[in-house]
Enzyme design. Structure first.
Site, PDB file in Angstrom:
ATOM      1  N   GLU A  65       0.844  -1.203   0.000  1.00 31.59           N
ATOM      2  CA  GLU A  65       0.000   0.000   0.000  1.00 31.59           C
ATOM      3  C   GLU A  65       0.876   1.248   0.000  1.00 31.59           C
ATOM      4  O   GLU A  65       1.839   1.351   0.761  1.00 31.59           O
ATOM      5  CB  GLU A  65      -0.923   0.005   1.212  1.00 31.59           C
ATOM      6  CG  GLU A  65      -2.121  -0.900   1.009  1.00 31.59           C
ATOM      7  CD  GLU A  65      -3.089  -0.880   2.186  1.00 31.59           C
ATOM      8  OE1 GLU A  65      -2.723  -0.336   3.233  1.00 31.59           O
ATOM      9  OE2 GLU A  65      -4.192  -1.407   2.037  1.00 31.59           O
ATOM     10  N   ASP A 209     -10.563   8.189 -22.438  1.00 36.80           N
ATOM     11  CA  ASP A 209     -10.543   6.781 -22.031  1.00 36.80           C
ATOM     12  C   ASP A 209     -10.149   5.968 -23.259  1.00 36.80           C
ATOM     13  O   ASP A 209     -10.973   5.690 -24.127  1.00 36.80           O
ATOM     14  CB  ASP A 209     -11.913   6.371 -21.503  1.00 36.80           C
ATOM     15  CG  ASP A 209     -11.918   4.941 -20.978  1.00 36.80           C
ATOM     16  OD1 ASP A 209     -10.941   4.209 -21.235  1.00 36.80           O
ATOM     17  OD2 ASP A 209     -12.898   4.565 -20.312  1.00 36.80           O
ATOM     18  N   THR A 235      -7.133   0.771 -19.906  1.00 36.21           N
ATOM     19  CA  THR A 235      -6.840  -0.576 -19.453  1.00 36.21           C
ATOM     20  C   THR A 235      -5.512  -0.966 -20.079  1.00 36.21           C
ATOM     21  O   THR A 235      -5.021  -0.326 -21.007  1.00 36.21           O
ATOM     22  CB  THR A 235      -7.902  -1.594 -19.914  1.00 36.21           C
ATOM     23  OG1 THR A 235      -7.933  -1.588 -21.338  1.00 36.21           O
ATOM     24  CG2 THR A 235      -9.274  -1.249 -19.365  1.00 36.21           C
ATOM     25  N   LYS A 238      -6.152  -4.726 -23.432  1.00 32.84           N
ATOM     26  CA  LYS A 238      -6.850  -4.811 -24.725  1.00 32.84           C
ATOM     27  C   LYS A 238      -5.809  -4.707 -25.838  1.00 32.84           C
ATOM     28  O   LYS A 238      -4.944  -5.573 -25.913  1.00 32.84           O
ATOM     29  CB  LYS A 238      -7.953  -3.764 -24.768  1.00 32.84           C
ATOM     30  CG  LYS A 238      -8.976  -3.996 -23.636  1.00 32.84           C
ATOM     31  CD  LYS A 238     -10.134  -3.029 -23.604  1.00 32.84           C
ATOM     32  CE  LYS A 238     -11.001  -3.301 -22.386  1.00 32.84           C
ATOM     33  NZ  LYS A 238     -12.099  -2.309 -22.242  1.00 32.84           N
ATOM     34  N   ARG A 244      -4.446  -7.998 -17.226  1.00 35.72           N
ATOM     35  CA  ARG A 244      -5.673  -7.277 -16.862  1.00 35.72           C
ATOM     36  C   ARG A 244      -5.325  -6.241 -15.794  1.00 35.72           C
ATOM     37  O   ARG A 244      -4.973  -6.577 -14.670  1.00 35.72           O
ATOM     38  CB  ARG A 244      -6.733  -8.235 -16.318  1.00 35.72           C
ATOM     39  CG  ARG A 244      -7.057  -9.393 -17.229  1.00 35.72           C
ATOM     40  CD  ARG A 244      -8.411  -9.999 -16.913  1.00 35.72           C
ATOM     41  NE  ARG A 244      -9.452  -9.169 -17.464  1.00 35.72           N
ATOM     42  CZ  ARG A 244      -9.834  -9.204 -18.739  1.00 35.72           C
ATOM     43  NH1 ARG A 244      -9.284 -10.031 -19.586  1.00 35.72           N
ATOM     44  NH2 ARG A 244     -10.787  -8.405 -19.173  1.00 35.72           N
TER      45      ARG A 244
HETATM   46  C1  LIG Z   1     -12.917  -2.022 -21.187  1.00 33.75           C
HETATM   47  C2  LIG Z   1     -13.225  -0.606 -20.883  1.00 33.75           C
HETATM   48  C3  LIG Z   1     -13.290  -0.127 -19.554  1.00 33.75           C
HETATM   49  C4  LIG Z   1     -13.339  -1.026 -18.358  1.00 33.75           C
HETATM   50  O1  LIG Z   1     -12.327  -1.856 -18.168  1.00 33.75           O
HETATM   51  P1  LIG Z   1     -12.475  -3.105 -17.145  1.00 33.75           P
HETATM   52  O2  LIG Z   1     -11.048  -3.492 -17.003  1.00 33.75           O
HETATM   53  O3  LIG Z   1     -13.329  -4.099 -17.829  1.00 33.75           O
HETATM   54  O4  LIG Z   1     -13.070  -2.596 -15.889  1.00 33.75           O
HETATM   55  C5  LIG Z   1     -13.462   1.220 -19.374  1.00 33.75           C
HETATM   56  N1  LIG Z   1     -13.578   2.063 -20.396  1.00 33.75           N
HETATM   57  C6  LIG Z   1     -13.551   1.637 -21.671  1.00 33.75           C
HETATM   58  C7  LIG Z   1     -13.694   2.616 -22.783  1.00 33.75           C
HETATM   59  C8  LIG Z   1     -13.381   0.291 -21.952  1.00 33.75           C
HETATM   60  O5  LIG Z   1     -13.378  -0.123 -23.227  1.00 33.75           O
END
Ligand SMILES: *Cc1c(COP(=O)(O)O)cnc(C)c1O
Length: 428
Positions: A65, A209, A235, A238, A244
């Site tokens: 932490e 995002d 994230t 992807k 993850r």
């Molecule tokens: C996948 C995604 C998230 C969320 O990610 P998680 O790891 O599934 O919580 C947030 N914003 C966008 C635009 C995404 O494509």
């Protein structure tokens, strides 16, 4: 419980197979599934063996932490360096002054952004979920839409593109504290500069995002939001092809607010094994072959989109600029969920998805969403996209006709091609 391919496990995961044969068999079955199928879900990928190894290390055992040099637990000699390495690489790859690599995933990262820049009840603005936005941009069923007042923009009905006139009008009228751009089903380039202008006019914090397109940004295959926005949320699992996890990045001025929001605002101890794997993924993303990968993802998506259009498919916005294609199946007379399930039986893994102005319900929408990050990681190129489009075409027609024989035939053809393109980290 009978599980296919259980016999392969002892070799690949001997400790797991000995201690928990049942669970090991399930892992083996999943490895086989990921190896044999054509995975087209645009938010998924195959991580490298190096990323996979890093995420399975004993860094898992440590509580940390706080942040490097400022922890609430001792024994951080190595962990501090791991996190510092991940942060340095994030800053270099994305060209940012500050990076926080601790968010557990994209959704908590976005909640931390709310915590950093808004109070409960304040207005936040994002793209509506059924238009292609994300739940955590103020959509009603999400905590971000329940504890904050979410106002939502969409795409134009005629073009399928983000309606920037509506964005400006809404922003100036509603004066949100935070504006999100980006989403989960956007097949076109995001105009970060235009959003930047609007956010400045409205006095809002602008968050890009880039969860879906982070790998394209890192590889130079999508413009970077960094010059135009206050915060970048992403994230790491992807198109970036990491574990993850998630990151929040910004100029120095927002560093403190973001760090405080992630810890102690929202989270406890960081997942150090994930931090390590993020560091590895960022090293890969900073290398020259990742540029080739990112551009190949886009080239494959464009080629696939063209082949689908030739076969009469109706694509939202008419095509794609990135890794993602949204197919409206209204004219095919096959609901998205039925098509997605038939494709799954044919060894082609997609997800059903709403299309803008969908006339069907969100749990039974009109579209399917596909993308090319995973198939590109396996080495498929533009020359294969006619074949992929043909399989999709045959499977969707078979779904409409209830023709299971065709689905079985496609599945065998898919498995044969995929066997020639082994997936990183998976059995051949
Ligand atoms: C996948 C995604 C998230 C969320 O990610 P998680 O790891 O599934 O919580 C947030 N914003 C966008 C635009 C995404 O494509």
């Amino acid at each position: 419980m009978t599980i296919p391919y259980a016999e392969q496990l002892p070799v690949r995961h001997p400790a797991l197979a000995a201690a928990d044969p049942e669970l090991a068999a399930l892992v083996g079955a999943e490895e086989r599934l990921q190896a044999e199928t054509l995975r087209l879900i645009p938010s998924e990928n195959y991580v490298s063996p190096a990323v996979l190894e890093a995420s399975g290390t004993v860094l898992q055992n440590k509580y940390s932490e706080g942040y490097p040099g400022r922890r609430y637990y001792e024994g951080q000699q190595n962990i501090d360096l791991v996190e510092a390495l991940a942060v340095e690489r994030a800053k270099a790859v994305f060209g940012v002054e500050h990076a926080n690599v601790q968010p557990y995933s994209g959704s908590p990262a976005n909640l931390a952004v709310h915590l950093a820049f808004a109070e409960p009840g304040d207005t936040v603005m994002g793209m509506a979920l059924p238009m292609g936005g994300h739940l955590t941009h103020g959509w009603g069923v999400s905590v971000t839409g329940r504890w904050f007042r979410g106002v939502q923009y969409g795409v134009r009905r005629d073009t399928g593109l983000v309606d920037l006139d509506q964005v400006r009008e809404l922003a100036l009228r509603e004066r949100p504290k935070v504006i999100f751009c980006g989403g989960t089903a956007l097949p076109r380039t995001i105009d970060f500069a235009a959003f930047g202008e609007i956010a400045r006019e409205a006095g809002a914090v602008l968050v890009a995002d880039i969860a879906h397109i982070a790998g394209l940004v890192a590889g130079g295959a999508h413009p970077s939001p960094v010059p135009h926005v206050d915060v970048v949320s992403t994230t790491t699992h992807k198109t970036l092809r990491g574990p993850r996890g998630a990151m929040l990045m910004s100029r120095g001025e927002h560093a403190k607010a973001l760090d405080k929001a992630v810890f102690p605002g929202l989270q406890g101890g960081p997942h150090n094994q994930t931090t390590a794997a993020i560091a590895v993924a960022l090293r890969e993303a900073g290398g020259p072959s990742f540029r080739d990968y990112a551009h190949a993802v886009v080239a494959n998506a464009r080629a696939l989109a063209e082949e689908l259009v030739v076969r009469g498919f109706d694509l939202v916005s008419g095509g794609t600029d990135n890794h993602l294609i949204l197919i409206d199946l209204t004219a095919n007379d096959v609901p998205g969920k039925i098509a997605a399930k038939a494709l799954d039986r044919a060894g082609i893994v997609v997800n059903h998805n709403t299309v803008p102005y969908d006339t069907r319900k969100p749990f039974d929408p009109s579209g399917i969403r596909i993308g090319t990050p995973s198939l590109t990681s396996r080495g498929l190129g533009t020359a294969h996209m006619a074949q992929v489009a043909d399989w999709i075409d045959r499977a969707v027609k078979a779904a409409g006709a209830g023709d299971e024989d065709t689905l079985r035939a496609v599945r065998a053809e898919v498995a044969e091609l995929m066997a020639a393109f082994p997936a990183p980290g998976l059995p051949v």
